[in-house]
Design a protein around this motif. Structure first.
Motif, PDB file in Angstrom:
ATOM      1  N   ALA A 154      56.142  48.920  36.784  1.00  0.00           N
ATOM      2  CA  ALA A 154      57.456  48.308  37.002  1.00  0.00           C
ATOM      3  C   ALA A 154      57.322  46.815  37.225  1.00  0.00           C
ATOM      4  N   SER A 155      56.317  46.429  38.011  1.00  0.00           N
ATOM      5  CA  SER A 155      56.175  44.994  38.282  1.00  0.00           C
ATOM      6  C   SER A 155      55.736  44.256  37.009  1.00  0.00           C
ATOM      7  N   LYS A 156      54.908  44.911  36.186  1.00  0.00           N
ATOM      8  CA  LYS A 156      54.487  44.285  34.933  1.00  0.00           C
ATOM      9  C   LYS A 156      55.679  44.067  34.014  1.00  0.00           C
ATOM     10  N   ILE A 157      56.537  45.096  33.927  1.00  0.00           N
ATOM     11  CA  ILE A 157      57.717  44.998  33.069  1.00  0.00           C
ATOM     12  C   ILE A 157      58.632  43.866  33.552  1.00  0.00           C
ATOM     13  N   LYS A 158      58.758  43.802  34.869  1.00  0.00           N
ATOM     14  CA  LYS A 158      59.604  42.762  35.443  1.00  0.00           C
ATOM     15  C   LYS A 158      59.081  41.377  35.060  1.00  0.00           C
ATOM     16  N   ASP A 159      57.778  41.206  35.174  1.00  0.00           N
ATOM     17  CA  ASP A 159      57.158  39.929  34.805  1.00  0.00           C
ATOM     18  C   ASP A 159      57.447  39.587  33.344  1.00  0.00           C
ATOM     19  N   LEU A 160      57.262  40.593  32.480  1.00  0.00           N
ATOM     20  CA  LEU A 160      57.489  40.372  31.050  1.00  0.00           C
ATOM     21  C   LEU A 160      58.924  39.925  30.791  1.00  0.00           C
ATOM     22  N   LYS A 161      59.865  40.606  31.478  1.00  0.00           N
ATOM     23  CA  LYS A 161      61.284  40.277  31.259  1.00  0.00           C
ATOM     24  C   LYS A 161      61.576  38.843  31.679  1.00  0.00           C
ATOM     25  N   LEU A 162      60.981  38.444  32.807  1.00  0.00           N
ATOM     26  CA  LEU A 162      61.178  37.078  33.277  1.00  0.00           C
ATOM     27  C   LEU A 162      60.624  36.078  32.271  1.00  0.00           C
ATOM     28  N   GLN A 163      59.416  36.403  31.774  1.00  0.00           N
ATOM     29  CA  GLN A 163      58.775  35.551  30.778  1.00  0.00           C
ATOM     30  C   GLN A 163      59.680  35.406  29.554  1.00  0.00           C
ATOM     31  N   MET A 164      60.235  36.543  29.152  1.00  0.00           N
ATOM     32  CA  MET A 164      61.091  36.568  27.957  1.00  0.00           C
ATOM     33  C   MET A 164      62.288  35.650  28.158  1.00  0.00           C
ATOM     34  N   LYS A 165      62.913  35.726  29.328  1.00  0.00           N
ATOM     35  CA  LYS A 165      64.089  34.910  29.592  1.00  0.00           C
ATOM     36  C   LYS A 165      63.762  33.423  29.462  1.00  0.00           C
ATOM     37  N   GLU A 166      62.584  33.052  29.956  1.00  0.00           N
ATOM     38  CA  GLU A 166      62.184  31.645  29.890  1.00  0.00           C
ATOM     39  C   GLU A 166      62.013  31.190  28.447  1.00  0.00           C
ATOM     40  N   GLU A 167      61.410  32.080  27.631  1.00  0.00           N
ATOM     41  CA  GLU A 167      61.085  31.686  26.266  1.00  0.00           C
ATOM     42  C   GLU A 167      62.305  31.678  25.340  1.00  0.00           C
TER      43      GLU A 167
ATOM     44  N   THR B 148      65.371  30.858  23.346  1.00  0.00           N
ATOM     45  CA  THR B 148      66.042  29.589  23.020  1.00  0.00           C
ATOM     46  C   THR B 148      67.420  29.887  22.435  1.00  0.00           C
ATOM     47  N   ASN B 149      68.089  28.841  22.078  1.00  0.00           N
ATOM     48  CA  ASN B 149      69.438  29.040  21.535  1.00  0.00           C
ATOM     49  C   ASN B 149      69.415  29.544  20.093  1.00  0.00           C
ATOM     50  N   ASP B 150      68.271  29.317  19.488  1.00  0.00           N
ATOM     51  CA  ASP B 150      68.150  29.766  18.094  1.00  0.00           C
ATOM     52  C   ASP B 150      68.228  31.295  18.038  1.00  0.00           C
ATOM     53  N   PRO B 151      69.296  31.828  17.441  1.00  0.00           N
ATOM     54  CA  PRO B 151      69.484  33.291  17.467  1.00  0.00           C
ATOM     55  C   PRO B 151      68.393  34.037  16.704  1.00  0.00           C
ATOM     56  N   GLU B 152      67.900  33.439  15.601  1.00  0.00           N
ATOM     57  CA  GLU B 152      66.894  34.146  14.814  1.00  0.00           C
ATOM     58  C   GLU B 152      65.595  34.335  15.607  1.00  0.00           C
ATOM     59  N   LYS B 153      65.174  33.192  16.180  1.00  0.00           N
ATOM     60  CA  LYS B 153      63.944  33.241  16.960  1.00  0.00           C
ATOM     61  C   LYS B 153      64.077  34.166  18.174  1.00  0.00           C
ATOM     62  N   ALA B 154      65.264  34.120  18.756  1.00  0.00           N
ATOM     63  CA  ALA B 154      65.518  34.955  19.944  1.00  0.00           C
ATOM     64  C   ALA B 154      65.297  36.414  19.626  1.00  0.00           C
ATOM     65  N   ALA B 155      65.818  36.840  18.508  1.00  0.00           N
ATOM     66  CA  ALA B 155      65.671  38.240  18.124  1.00  0.00           C
ATOM     67  C   ALA B 155      64.212  38.595  17.951  1.00  0.00           C
ATOM     68  N   GLU B 156      63.480  37.639  17.365  1.00  0.00           N
ATOM     69  CA  GLU B 156      62.044  37.886  17.133  1.00  0.00           C
ATOM     70  C   GLU B 156      61.291  38.069  18.458  1.00  0.00           C
ATOM     71  N   ILE B 157      61.561  37.112  19.368  1.00  0.00           N
ATOM     72  CA  ILE B 157      60.908  37.182  20.678  1.00  0.00           C
ATOM     73  C   ILE B 157      61.260  38.480  21.374  1.00  0.00           C
TER      74      ILE B 157
ATOM     75  N   SER C 155      62.185  41.340  20.181  1.00  0.00           N
ATOM     76  CA  SER C 155      61.549  42.541  19.625  1.00  0.00           C
ATOM     77  C   SER C 155      60.077  42.616  20.017  1.00  0.00           C
ATOM     78  N   SER C 156      59.393  41.416  20.019  1.00  0.00           N
ATOM     79  CA  SER C 156      57.981  41.446  20.379  1.00  0.00           C
ATOM     80  C   SER C 156      57.805  41.871  21.844  1.00  0.00           C
ATOM     81  N   TYR C 157      58.690  41.361  22.704  1.00  0.00           N
ATOM     82  CA  TYR C 157      58.598  41.756  24.116  1.00  0.00           C
ATOM     83  C   TYR C 157      58.928  43.221  24.317  1.00  0.00           C
ATOM     84  N   ASN C 158      59.974  43.664  23.590  1.00  0.00           N
ATOM     85  CA  ASN C 158      60.353  45.077  23.726  1.00  0.00           C
ATOM     86  C   ASN C 158      59.191  45.987  23.345  1.00  0.00           C
ATOM     87  N   GLN C 159      58.452  45.526  22.334  1.00  0.00           N
ATOM     88  CA  GLN C 159      57.300  46.313  21.900  1.00  0.00           C
ATOM     89  C   GLN C 159      56.276  46.429  23.047  1.00  0.00           C
ATOM     90  N   LYS C 160      56.017  45.250  23.667  1.00  0.00           N
ATOM     91  CA  LYS C 160      55.051  45.250  24.782  1.00  0.00           C
ATOM     92  C   LYS C 160      55.509  46.186  25.898  1.00  0.00           C
TER      93      LYS C 160
END
Lengths: 387, 475
Positions: free
Chosen positions: A101-114, A116-125, A127-132
């Motif tokens: 749970a704590s690992k997932i929480k960390d990942l989610k926080l990381q994801m939020k930081e990364e 950006t406003n670019d919708p295409e890139k956002a989707a990519e990020i 999906s990669s995080y969701n995979q992790k």
């Protein structure tokens, strides 16, 4: 002791823990009666367990014979797992859940930081995080599944084969309280036999008479009630009850502590004869060191739920290493006034003697067959003493 | 053990029986021993040998069906077997203290231990009343003594008449009656003046005590009046003086509290002020036994009877309690009677040891006598039946069980279980044979005509080894 490897253990105890809890919530109190002990008992030997009252020696005996469900650890009897605690698995699952749970929480926080406003890139990020996260979740569920299988395996020991368990019997401390006053001696002694499925009266009678003779009572005693016997004779009835199902292993929980000195010798002699003629393995629990020295091959010393020293009887009295063992030995009174006048009692103060904050202790084999509970620094000291 | 030491307690031929539905149980059959000042006398025996009954008789707490058939217990010039219950209160606890076997059942579970320790002090601490009582005690005792004598006369006549009825006496009824009438008249003449004297001195004592109290009150009040009111410590000083007056009348709670803390500290209870307000269940077994000892010590007794004080405890705690009792004995110059069934415990504690079997002391001597040159077969059996740290051979168990004291055996009670028993052992009880100044034993083996029997090899070997060891160490 030298041929230890070739001998087969009758009973193996591995990391046995027995906790008792009382109260709930804020008032919850966990008493660690037995806290992670391991030992083997070999074919034909007498294993003595000694310690002061409240150190968990009786609890150990009772857990081995399944009067209690262990909190954690395993007990093997004649090579078969007979009793195991599941608290360790549950604890592992709990820890894994928190960890993931704590690992997932960390990942989610990381994801939020990364993000950006670019919708295409956002989707990519995303999906990669969701995979992790998915990988982590899968790891968790697999781990839980694994532990659950283990829990299931351990829980199956609750209903262990009777034919195996009848090989283990117990003799209790108080010969007055442990015999039902409303049953005749024959009923008391035959009870185990009946439960194991023997229905023919002629066989039961024959076996009861035989076992009464073995323990030094007469067949005509069978129809009497426990109150008609003296303390020593009552303890013989208790022994007869244990013997009737022809066990391979007996747990004797302070069988002589409640008896008079002159009767004690009778019962010890009887147990000694039985062990020689029937080849029974005995676990002997007592707090009287002179009795346990006389009777046991190997001795384990317990202190507050831990096994602090484990070795052969001679070695223990010759080279006691652990300070608690030494303080115990120094407290034994002997029938020798001149020696007694000089005897100096050692006091065991664990807080002053041990520094276990950084270097945690464990049971360590310091010499062949001589185990002592110590940390690395103390082991070095003990080794010096032995030389 | 020099002869000139002061005997504090003398027990002579004490015989106690219990009336039961099956008949009379002869629990104690003629026990004789002396207790010297400042020594520890251990009484060792199996359960049912009468050791606890003897000690309870000394304390005057025999069960209601217990009867003292014969014998004397002399303490401070009076026979404890004849002291009545009213008077026994002044002795029990105050002069003779007792520690019981089971520390859990001898403490009240729903009473704070502080209250249990101070209870006796507060109850016995009525100083005003006690002083008053002391003033007329002598006259009272004379009066009571006369009444007791008259009772005794009546009892004796009854006994004599009964004997005559059975036809075994040479006296006649008339003889007995005339003797009784004569003695009775003599005593009766004494009663009236004694009673009058008792009452008048009681009255005088009351008046004197009141006057004393008044004088003391006035003295204290004068002191209070003389205090400087402007002083900062005025209030405290006044309170202290008032406390002094209160203490003149009785033991106050504060005084008892202070004393209790001191004694708790003495018996090794840490943080006594916190422990004072706790309940027995909050203490471990060893601590509980310390509290029981503390209670026994509050009244500063001369004699302390310890009835198996360590049987319920394990080795390390046992060693602590034994050390404590030993230290207290030295510090307070106590005389201790130590009752136990464990000979090992005794070697450390006792100056002298008495071995009891079936209501009799079969061997008595100094601890060196008993452990290094035992003579009675029962002592041999006891010693050889317990393993020590070096024994490897088969233990020598005592066959059979102790005799049923409903039907005490005619001869030596141990004969049935004794492999050295001779014909005479089954027929006549052996007297006490003196071996040395301090050592005597009751066995026919010591009779000059008896065959020479040596002690069993097990003990012989052990004793030789022990002596050799101690010599080795001294050299």
């Amino acid at each position: 002791m030298a041929k230890q490897e070739s001998r087969t253990p009758v009973l193996s105890v591995r990391h046995l823990k027995q906790y008792f809890t009382s109260g709930r919530g804020k008032n919850k109190l966990v008493i660690k009666a037995v806290d992670d002990i391991s030992f083997d008992i070999f074919q034909g030997e007498v294993f003595g367990l000694v310690g002061e009252s409240g150190c968990g020696k009786t609890t150990t005996g009772r857990t081995i014979i399944k009067l209690y469900e262990p909190t954690d650890g395993e007990v093997f009897f004649l090579g078969q797992l007979i009793s195991a605690g599941t608290e360790g698995n549950k604890e592992a699952i709990r820890r894994k859940k928190v960890d993931i749970a704590s690992k997932i929480k960390d990942l989610k926080l990381q994801m939020k930081e990364e993000l950006t406003n670019d919708p295409e890139k956002a989707a990519e990020i995303k999906s990669s995080y969701n995979q992790k996260i998915g990988v982590l979740r899968k790891e968790k569920s697999e781990f839980i599944e694994e532990q659950k299988i283990d829990i299931h395996r351990r829980k199956q020991t609750v209903e262990v084969d009777y034919d195996l368990m009848r090989n283990m019997q117990m003799i209790f401390q108080d010969p007055i309280a442990s015999l039902d006053p409303r049953m005749t001696v024959k009923e008391i002694v035959a009870e185990g036999l009946r439960i194991s499925g023997e229905k023919r009266d002629s066989v039961i009678n024959e076996k009861v008479n035989e076992v009464l003779k073995t323990v030094g009572l007469l067949p005509e005693h069978a129809s009497r009630y426990p109150h008609e016997f003296s303390g020593g004779q009552r303890q013989r009835i208790g022994i007869a009850r244990a013997l009737i199902v022809a066990p391979k292993f007996i747990i004797a929980d302070e069988p002589v502590s409640a008896l008079d000195v002159s009767i004690q010798a009778q019962v010890i002699n009887l147990l000694n004869d039985l062990r020689k003629t029937l080849g029974i393995t005995i676990m002997f629990i007592a707090h009287d060191l002179s009795v346990i020295k006389y009777f046991s091959d190997r001795i384990g010393v317990m202190y507050y739920g831990n096994l602090v020293e484990l070795t052969s009887a001679e070695e223990l009295f010759l080279n006691p290493l652990h300070p608690y063992t030494r303080s115990l030995l120094s407290a034994v009174p002997l029938p020798d006034p001149r020696y007694e006048k000089k005897r100096k009692r050692m006091v065991y103060r664990p807080a002053e003697l041990h520094d276990y904050k950084t270097d945690t202790p464990k049971l360590h084999e310091i010499k062949e067959g001589h185990f002592v509970y110590a940390n690395n620094k103390e082991i070095a000291e003990y080794k010096k003493v032995l030389k | 053990m020099s002869k000139d030491r002061e005997k504090i307690l003398q027990v002579e031929n004490l015989t106690v029986s219990f009336r039961t539905t099956q008949g009379m149980v002869r629990a104690v059959r003629g026990v004789t021993f002396d207790l010297y000042k400042g020594e520890t006398l251990a009484i060792v025996g199996e359960s049912g040998s009468g050791k606890s009954v003897s000690s309870r008789t000394i304390m005057g707490i025999l069960a209601p069906n217990g009867i003292i058939d014969d014998g004397k217990i002399m303490y401070e010039g009076q026979d404890l077997t004849t002291v009545d219950e009213d008077h026994f209160h002044e002795l029990r606890g105050n002069k003779i203290g007792m520690i019981f076997q089971d520390p859990m059942s001898s403490l009240n579970p729903i009473m704070r231990i502080g209250r249990q320790i101070t209870e006796g002090m507060l109850l016995n601490g009525k100083r005003y009343k006690n002083r008053q009582k002391a003033l007329y005690a002598e006259d009272r005792n004379i009066y009571k003594e006369i009444l007791h004598n008259i009772d005794q006369l009546k009892k004796n006549r009854k006994k004599d008449l009964k004997v005559i009825k059975e036809g075994t006496s040479t006296k006649t009824v008339a003889e007995v009656n005339t003797l009784f009438n004569q003695q009775f008249a003599e005593k009766l003449a004494l009663v009236k003046p004694a009673k009058a004297k008792f009452h008048s001195s009681k009255k005088a004592a009351g008046i004197k005590a009141k006057a004393d109290l008044k004088a003391e009150t006035e003295r204290i009040n004068a002191l209070i009046a003389a205090l400087d009111k402007a002083d900062d410590t005025y209030k405290e000083k006044k309170e202290a003086l008032k406390e002094e007056l209160r203490r003149y009348i009785k033991v106050t709670k504060k005084e008892a509290y202070e004393k209790a803390l001191k004694i708790m500290d003495e018996v090794g209870i840490p943080q006594p002020d916190r422990r004072f307000r706790q309940y027995p269940f909050q203490f471990s077994g060893g601590m509980r036994q310390r509290i029981v000892i503390a209670i026994a010590l509050t009244a500063s007794p001369d004699v302390l009877i310890c009835d198996e004080p360590t049987t319920a405890l394990d080795v390390t705690i046992q060693a602590q309690i034994l050390e404590l009792i030993n230290n207290l004995r030295v510090e307070r110059n106590l005389s201790v009677i130590f009752i136990t069934h464990d000979l090992g415990v005794v070697a450390n504690m006792a100056d002298r040891i008495g071995v009891m079997y079936a209501g009799k002391i079969v061997e008595i001597g100094t601890s060196e006598d008993i452990f290094y040159s035992p003579t009675h077969p029962y002592t041999w059996a006891l010693l050889s039946s317990m393993p020590d740290l070096d024994s490897k051979d088969r233990l020598v168990a005592i066959p059979g069980t102790p005799p049923n004291m409903l039907f005490p055996p005619k001869g030596d009670a141990f004969a049935d279980r004794n492999i050295y028993a001779m014909k005479i052992d089954f027929e006549r009880q052996p007297p006490m044979f003196k071996i040395s100044e301090t050592h005597s034993a009751a066995t026919w083996l010591l009779h000059p005509d008896a065959p020479k029997v040596n002690m069993p090899d097990v003990i012989k070997v052990r004793i030789d080894r022990m002596l050799a060891q101690s010599e080795e160490e001294t050299v």
